[in-house]
Motif scaffolding. Structure first.
Motif, PDB file in Angstrom:
ATOM      1  N   GLU A 131      15.857   9.820  37.990  1.00  0.00           N
ATOM      2  CA  GLU A 131      16.988   9.165  38.272  1.00  0.00           C
ATOM      3  C   GLU A 131      18.245   9.307  37.276  1.00  0.00           C
ATOM      4  O   GLU A 131      18.123   9.481  36.112  1.00  0.00           O
ATOM      5  CB  GLU A 131      16.808   7.493  38.254  1.00  0.00           C
ATOM      6  CG  GLU A 131      17.725   6.609  38.833  1.00  0.00           C
ATOM      7  CD  GLU A 131      17.268   5.256  38.847  1.00  0.00           C
ATOM      8  OE1 GLU A 131      18.040   4.356  38.349  1.00  0.00           O
ATOM      9  OE2 GLU A 131      16.178   5.066  39.289  1.00  0.00           O
ATOM     10  N   THR A 158      12.205   5.620  46.225  1.00  0.00           N
ATOM     11  CA  THR A 158      11.317   5.628  45.145  1.00  0.00           C
ATOM     12  C   THR A 158      10.274   6.909  45.346  1.00  0.00           C
ATOM     13  O   THR A 158      10.037   7.368  46.323  1.00  0.00           O
ATOM     14  CB  THR A 158      10.520   4.363  45.023  1.00  0.00           C
ATOM     15  OG1 THR A 158       9.705   4.333  46.218  1.00  0.00           O
ATOM     16  CG2 THR A 158      11.490   3.093  44.821  1.00  0.00           C
ATOM     17  N   CYS A 159      10.025   7.114  44.211  1.00  0.00           N
ATOM     18  CA  CYS A 159       8.970   8.389  44.181  1.00  0.00           C
ATOM     19  C   CYS A 159       7.611   7.806  44.184  1.00  0.00           C
ATOM     20  O   CYS A 159       7.077   6.914  43.497  1.00  0.00           O
ATOM     21  CB  CYS A 159       9.061   9.287  42.633  1.00  0.00           C
ATOM     22  SG  CYS A 159      10.708   9.659  42.259  1.00  0.00           S
ATOM     23  N   SER A 160       6.736   8.718  45.078  1.00  0.00           N
ATOM     24  CA  SER A 160       5.367   8.232  45.303  1.00  0.00           C
ATOM     25  C   SER A 160       4.521   9.569  44.847  1.00  0.00           C
ATOM     26  O   SER A 160       5.213  10.510  44.831  1.00  0.00           O
ATOM     27  CB  SER A 160       5.007   7.592  46.808  1.00  0.00           C
ATOM     28  OG  SER A 160       5.513   8.605  47.607  1.00  0.00           O
ATOM     29  N   LEU A 176       9.764  10.894  48.188  1.00  0.00           N
ATOM     30  CA  LEU A 176      10.501   9.787  48.212  1.00  0.00           C
ATOM     31  C   LEU A 176      10.582   8.968  49.337  1.00  0.00           C
ATOM     32  O   LEU A 176      10.657   9.323  50.379  1.00  0.00           O
ATOM     33  CB  LEU A 176      11.854  10.548  47.964  1.00  0.00           C
ATOM     34  CG  LEU A 176      12.188  11.274  46.723  1.00  0.00           C
ATOM     35  CD1 LEU A 176      13.402  12.077  46.748  1.00  0.00           C
ATOM     36  CD2 LEU A 176      11.784  10.716  45.444  1.00  0.00           C
ATOM     37  N   GLY A 178      11.230   4.968  51.051  1.00  0.00           N
ATOM     38  CA  GLY A 178      12.088   3.345  50.861  1.00  0.00           C
ATOM     39  C   GLY A 178      11.940   2.899  52.239  1.00  0.00           C
ATOM     40  O   GLY A 178      12.226   3.399  53.247  1.00  0.00           O
TER      41      GLY A 178
END
Length: 616
Positions: A131, A158-160, A176, A178
């Motif tokens: 980020e 968000t990164c998973s 990524l 969301g």
């Protein structure tokens, strides 16, 4: 099963193109150019090979369309409690590369979800992501791998499934994700920006301004078009496709924005079409000149002449978008291929072939441009004379033919007629436009070719021209002979050729195969489906030889097989009802324009296509 090609929409910024499916998945994107390594490669594998899916949670698509006269796609979703419109586009071309996805809730409440999987270099590199805070205080995600960088701005994803990278302070994120809730009147937008990784991140575009500018760009170009007749909508869309496949910086037009989409599902006839063929550039010049776009045609002409100027005595059949000559072919073994069609190839080994027809096609197109009033100068005419020198130097040479066969070389009848056309247009440049040239020598070569073609390329027993001098097959390229001016559309020899093509090459719905793959001449295993452009050539032949009803009927059959957005791939499988081959295909749309023009001419609405009658 892979997503059917007709389910994809093309996005373009006149530098590259993206394919977005009806269900909101961008499965193919090369940045910053058409021929750059792909960063979304799911089209040739699976989601893990890179994609960006944006959809309504538990929703369904109820409408999809291009904004009129643009390559901006609107997709309307209905969710359990509301309706939303997703607008996808590549903003008007800038030094960076951008992809914008804008969501507007139209009614009630809607929840949208993202599944963004960044993979660089045809899914051979997974970037590190972190980020960052931009100059205006906006948060964004920055992904880096080798020479490429991507900035994703908008509501933060968000990164998973990430691995923490101690060296970079980033994460090796595989996804990524969301979910974002919107109510009626609310808008959310995301921008993906490509830039060289050694540079600082650029500022994301203002979404609303970028949308207005992009729509304006397309419509400003479309305002130049002068198209009438019953196929006006299809012709305008096809002219726009040709524009969309053109690189604004160089003038090069790609045959298609994709690679390795199969000519037979599950087969190995998978080629990279993200390059510029002399033939394609020439055909493009012809169709845009026919519709008054002489200014735009000079862009393609200048590309063609720059490419040839690299070495006019070693003319290539295709080049990179900027005129690059080395297009080394290699296979990507890690990709499973569209419909498990392997190998997946990048680069194109056919670039090293000799194809006798290309000089003729270039000379025909440049003649049309000259006849339309575009000024000639010493430089442009000098290069055309060099093309004729090249044709003379290779006068007796066998070639691989228009279809780039990978078997033995032959004297293809179509190629020899195109060589005849090259010298014919050289003669006309001198006699009709006052340019200088060795007319006597060109007349001699033209006459020798005509005598040879009739002696070896026409079979009196069959009553037909043949594919090559040494076989009795027919080839759909023979439908081009009248277009060169070599003989009339209604010449008995041509009508006999058409009858044999109808017998040997026409399949379901009247669609035309290029040639009989069962003959084994092409040196490639497997088979292929009917070729869209060749079918349009038969429409043109019908219209120009007094078979208007047949032309209109076949035209209707082909147009019925376009996608809902008016796009055509290279081929069509009548058995499965699916488009096949690289998509969308410039050749197919060029053929559509010519077929429509021929029908209009047969109705007396415009000048007939094709050139003057043969002179010996």
């Amino acid at each position: 099963m892979s997503t059917p090609l007709e389910e994809y929409a093309l996005l373009s910024d006149l530098r590259t193109g993206a394919l977005v499916s009806r269900d909101g998945s961008i499965d193919w994107l090369c940045l910053p150019r058409f021929d750059s390594p792909a960063m979304f490669t799911a089209l040739l594998g699976g989601p893990e090979d890179g994609r960006w899916r944006l959809s309504a949670v538990d929703g369904e698509v109820i409408e999809r369309r291009y904004l009129p006269l643009t390559f901006v796609v609107e997709t309307t979703w209905r969710g359990p409690r509301g309706i939303a419109r997703v607008t996808d586009f590549l903003p008007r071309s800038t030094d960076q590369g951008d992809l914008v996805r804008r969501v507007e809730c139209l009614e009630g409440e809607i929840e949208v979800e993202h599944d963004l999987r960044l993979r660089f270099d045809y899914a051979r590199a997974t970037p590190w992501t972190r980020e960052v805070t931009l100059d205006g205080g906006e948060r964004a995600l920055l992904s880096l791998a080798g020479p490429d960088a991507i900035l994703v701005s908008g509501p933060i994803l968000t990164c998973s499934d990430a691995e923490v990278g101690t060296a970079t302070g980033g994460q090796r994120a595989t996804r990524l994700e969301g979910r974002f809730a919107l109510t009626a009147g609310e808008i959310a937008a995301w921008d993906l920006t490509w830039f060289p990784s050694h540079q600082d991140p650029p500022a994301p575009p203002d979404t609303e301004q970028a949308l207005d500018a992009t729509v304006g760009m397309w419509r400003e170009w479309a305002d130049q078009l002068s198209v009438d007749g019953p196929y006006r909508e299809e012709v305008v869309q096809s002219l726009l496709v040709l524009r969309a496949l053109t690189n604004l910086d160089t003038g090069g037009i790609v045959a298609a924005p994709t690679t390795s989409l199969p000519e037979e599902f599950g087969g190995g006839r998978n080629w990279d079409y993200r390059y510029t063929w002399l033939r394609d550039a020439a055909f493009t010049i012809e169709v845009v000149v026919a519709h008054g776009l002489t200014r735009g045609a000079t862009l393609w002409r200048d590309w063609l002449l720059r490419a040839v100027a690299g070495d006019a005595q070693d003319v290539r059949i295709m080049y990179g978008l900027s005129g690059e000559r080395q297009l080394r072919e290699e296979e990507l073994g890690h990709l499973s291929g569209y419909e498990d069609s392997r190998p997946v190839r990048i680069g194109n080994g056919a670039a090293d072939q000799y194809q006798a027809d290309v000089v003729g096609e270039a000379m025909i197109a440049l003649h049309e441009l000259r006849a339309a009033g575009v000024d000639e100068n010493e430089y442009t005419w000098g290069l055309q004379k060099s093309l004729l020198d090249y044709a003379e130097a290779n006068f007796d040479r066998e070639d691989h033919g228009i279809w780039e066969m990978r078997g033995d070389t032959h004297h293809f009848t179509h190629g020899r007629v195109m060589m005849w056309a090259a010298f014919d247009r050289g003669i006309k440049a001198v006699e009709e436009f006052g340019l200088d040239g060795d007319v006597g020598r060109w007349r001699e070569l033209r006459a020798r070719l005509a005598e040879e073609i009739e002696a070896h390329g026409f079979d009196p027993e069959l009553g037909s021209y043949t594919q090559t001098y040494d076989n009795d097959e027919v080839d759909a390229s023979l439908l081009q002979l009248p277009h060169t001016g070599y003989l009339a559309f209604d010449d008995p020899r041509m009508l006999g050729t058409v009858a044999k093509i109808e017998k040997d090459l026409v399949s379901g719905f009247g669609l035309v195969n290029r040639y009989r793959t069962a003959s084994g001449m092409d040196g490639v295993g497997g088979t292929e489906y009917p070729f869209v452009m060749c079918t349009f050539w038969l429409v043109e032949q019908y219209a120009c030889s007094g078979r208007l009803a047949d032309a209109e009927k076949l035209m209707g059959e082909v147009l019925a097989r376009a996608s809902d957005l008016g796009l055509f791939a290279e081929e069509y499988d009548p058995d499965t009802g699916r488009q096949a081959g690289n998509f969308p295909q410039a050749f197919s749309h060029m053929g559509l324009i010519r077929a429509a023009d021929a029908i209009d001419a047969a109705r007396g609405a415009r000048s007939a296509p094709g050139a003057e009658q043969k002179e010996d």
